[in-house]
Design a protein around this motif. Structure first.
Motif, PDB file in Angstrom:
ATOM      1  N   GLY A 266     -14.013   5.109 -11.503  1.00  0.00           N
ATOM      2  CA  GLY A 266     -13.223   5.170 -10.098  1.00  0.00           C
ATOM      3  C   GLY A 266     -13.973   4.424  -9.611  1.00  0.00           C
TER       4      GLY A 266
ATOM      5  N   ASN B 148     -11.416  11.552  -5.398  1.00  0.00           N
ATOM      6  CA  ASN B 148     -11.346  11.994  -4.361  1.00  0.00           C
ATOM      7  C   ASN B 148     -12.357  12.923  -4.017  1.00  0.00           C
ATOM      8  OD1 ASN B 148     -11.934  14.045  -6.366  1.00  0.00           O
ATOM      9  ND2 ASN B 148      -9.656  14.796  -6.913  1.00  0.00           N
TER      10      ASN B 148
ATOM     11  N   LEU C  49     -16.255  12.260  -7.433  1.00  0.00           N
ATOM     12  CA  LEU C  49     -15.435  11.166  -8.281  1.00  0.00           C
ATOM     13  C   LEU C  49     -14.571  10.825  -6.773  1.00  0.00           C
ATOM     14  CD1 LEU C  49     -14.243  13.882 -10.813  1.00  0.00           C
ATOM     15  CD2 LEU C  49     -14.300  12.291 -11.117  1.00  0.00           C
TER      16      LEU C  49
ATOM     17  N   ARG D  68     -21.973   7.381 -10.342  1.00  0.00           N
ATOM     18  CA  ARG D  68     -21.100   7.890  -9.450  1.00  0.00           C
ATOM     19  C   ARG D  68     -21.270   9.541  -8.789  1.00  0.00           C
ATOM     20  NH1 ARG D  68     -19.149   3.595 -11.634  1.00  0.00           N
ATOM     21  NH2 ARG D  68     -17.061   3.559 -10.725  1.00  0.00           N
TER      22      ARG D  68
ATOM     23  N   LEU E 208     -17.569   9.763 -14.691  1.00  0.00           N
ATOM     24  CA  LEU E 208     -16.787   9.868 -14.134  1.00  0.00           C
ATOM     25  C   LEU E 208     -15.837   9.044 -13.175  1.00  0.00           C
ATOM     26  CD1 LEU E 208     -18.904  12.044 -13.419  1.00  0.00           C
ATOM     27  CD2 LEU E 208     -18.418  11.505 -11.536  1.00  0.00           C
TER      28      LEU E 208
ATOM     29  N   ALA F 286     -14.288  14.932  -5.206  1.00  0.00           N
ATOM     30  CA  ALA F 286     -14.967  16.025  -6.313  1.00  0.00           C
ATOM     31  C   ALA F 286     -16.122  16.265  -6.431  1.00  0.00           C
ATOM     32  CB  ALA F 286     -14.397  16.269  -6.847  1.00  0.00           C
ATOM     33  N   SER F 287     -17.491  17.197  -6.384  1.00  0.00           N
ATOM     34  CA  SER F 287     -18.466  16.507  -6.348  1.00  0.00           C
ATOM     35  C   SER F 287     -19.305  17.823  -7.164  1.00  0.00           C
ATOM     36  CB  SER F 287     -19.423  16.013  -5.661  1.00  0.00           C
ATOM     37  OG  SER F 287     -19.908  17.116  -4.834  1.00  0.00           O
TER      38      SER F 287
END
Lengths: 350, 350
Positions: B311, B160, B158, B155, B309, B162-163
């Protein structure tokens, strides 16, 4: 002690539910006169093998052993008795046995019998070697290894599901060796349907590790390589919500096992009861995610293939973990990497 | 020659559009009497620097140089003339210059002047060192490096979005060094909107690499760190389909550049014309995928962080590549790996 640890390692993967143990006997002049290791459950403990080899030369000698000698009657008599009887005057131990039937009592027994006892020599190395056994004794669950193979862009299959083969032939052979070091190999029903895997060590371990299918519904294919138990035993574990067993037209081979819930943690308890120290998750993303979330994974082994698969709808190693910020993610401890053929193997501890 | 290659490497990242070149002069007794390297375009070539250092001692000596000497008048006079004039009797060369103005003519010129010429010494090492220059001269496009950071489960953010940060501080510093070795760093408009990156080498390279935004629509945020060109120049490249420039309320700093199409391959031609030998793709999955598909990526650098992560809707490194069987996937050649802090860096050649 290094020699004792190397001897112990000779039985890697075949001693469950017992630990790996190696032992060396030195005579009163410090000359090596006996060595032994525990080969499998029911066979002599390492100390006993080493003492038999040493015979009379053990008298006034030193025993070096990688795990605290047992002091209880199990399938074999207590080792502490054999040590005292052999006339050993000094015992050097790496790791205390976490088994509540021992847990220091072995060392006390020897001290009370007048022997000099030194404990904690190469303790970290010994704890690492027996981490699966120690984890199982402490938690009541086997040490879980989660393994997957993915492309460089993190895909475990193409969008159409094709996944044979992402990793190269050397990596696939390495998986057979990995299975040989485990007591059970677990997949979900989805993997049985999609890949129809064989899940054996290809003869590297005898008997083969137990093959386990964790299935919620028992909605399984009528034919599958796993249903042929001539090569290896298969266990189909399911929760109480599965259809009654009578309605499953079930082939002869596999054993059915009802868990209180068809969850990884319940399966782990069952496998620990069956004497598994170390198990391997070779499942799809949904079951892998549940196993991580339920604390059933202690170690990750990820094979990264030098390939790009692409595909937004392609399979990835894990499903949702429910994180919304980077502080929440699962942090892992790198534990080595190596090239296996064309692929990279990354190893981590949770 | 190894010394010449090491000298050449001193200017890594700063010679574009020129190649890396190192040179050593030995006197007639084989004693090292001069050395030089090409520092940046417009400055003396490596051979000339080494010959000046050697002075009269070069007479009847040997010149060892990592790239064929030029025989044409560029920003500096032809090196072949300087070599002959210095009285060198033997020239040892690693790699023939692929520049069509040279391409063997430099070697011929020296042979015709009566010098002994040996070519092909450590040729593979020299070709590897100058792979970016050779690629740009042969294809009319810079050598493209695609870099991404991902979690162990593949990944790049995330669900949403967010990285920050997937990789650790050491890995982020390594990215600054990577940028310092590149002539331009490219992102898409999506990355500008999502991450508002600075894209500099944090002063490790002066001038900073050109920062490039490839935008189809010129639908860009009004404020962004990239629009402040006091630290580094910014180029906004777009296709003819973008709104007319007049309608963009554009800040002073960035340069606008219309391509025949807002595609990676058109951008590569433009950047080659601007003298870029090596560029870095630091973009999202859509643009990265187009860059791979259009042959604009020659090298991959993937940072794998020891984190999970998860997702299903989380961002992944690449989008669709349109493959339906494993024979079609992009095969890469592993080119080394190393630990950078807690992370693993995997390097590959396409």
């Amino acid at each position: 002690m290094r020699r004792a640890l190397r001897l112990a390692a000779l039985a890697e993967g075949s001693t469950s539910p017992n630990p790996l143990v190696g032992a060396v006997v030195l005579d009163e002049n410090g000359i090596l006169v006996g060595e032994g290791f525990h080969a499998r459950a029911g066979q002599p403990h390492a100390e006993v093998g080493a003492l038999i080899q040493a015979g009379e030369k053990a008298r006034a000698g030193t025993l070096v052993v990688s795990l605290e000698p047992c002091c209880h009657q199990g399938r074999t008599p207590p080792c502490t008795e054999a040590i005292v009887k052999a006339g050993i005057s000094r015992v050097i131990v790496a790791l205390q046995d976490p088994d509540p039937r021992v847990a220091g009592a072995g060392l006390s027994h020897l001290r009370e019998a007048g022997l000099e006892v030194i404990s904690g020599v190469l303790e970290a190395e010994a704890a690492h070697q027996n981490r699966a056994f120690v984890h199982r004794v402490r938690t009541g669950r086997p040490w879980g290894i989660l393994k997957w193979a993915m492309s460089l862009d993190g895909r475990t299959a193409l969008p159409n599901g094709a996944s044979q083969w992402i990793s190269g032939p050397e990596a696939r052979h390495w998986v057979h060796r990995l299975r040989a070091g485990c007591d059970a190999v677990i997949v979900g029903a989805g993997t049985v349907r999609a890949d129809d895997p064989l899940l054996t060590s290809r003869g590297l371990r005898q008997p083969e590790p137990l093959r386990v299918v964790l299935s919620r519904s028992l909605n399984l294919p009528a034919t599958a390589q796993l249903w042929d138990t001539s090569l290896a035993a298969t266990l189909v574990a399911h929760g109480p919500e599965a259809e009654s067993r009578q309605s499953v037209r079930w082939p002869q081979g596999p054993e059915l096992c009802e868990l209180s819930a068809s969850e990884p943690k319940d399966l782990m308890q069952e496998l620990a009861k069956r004497g598994c120290n170390r198990i391997l998750w070779e499942c799809g993303s949904q079951l892998a995610t549940a196993a991580v979330q339920q604390g059933c994974v202690q170690e990750l082994m990820v094979m990264v293939a030098p390939k790009l698969l692409g595909g937004s709808p392609a399979k990835t190693p894990l499903a949702d973990l429910g994180f919304s910020c980077m502080d929440q993610v699962v942090m892992l401890k790198p534990d080595g990497s190596q090239r296996i053929g064309c692929d990279w193997l990354l190893q981590l501890i949770i």
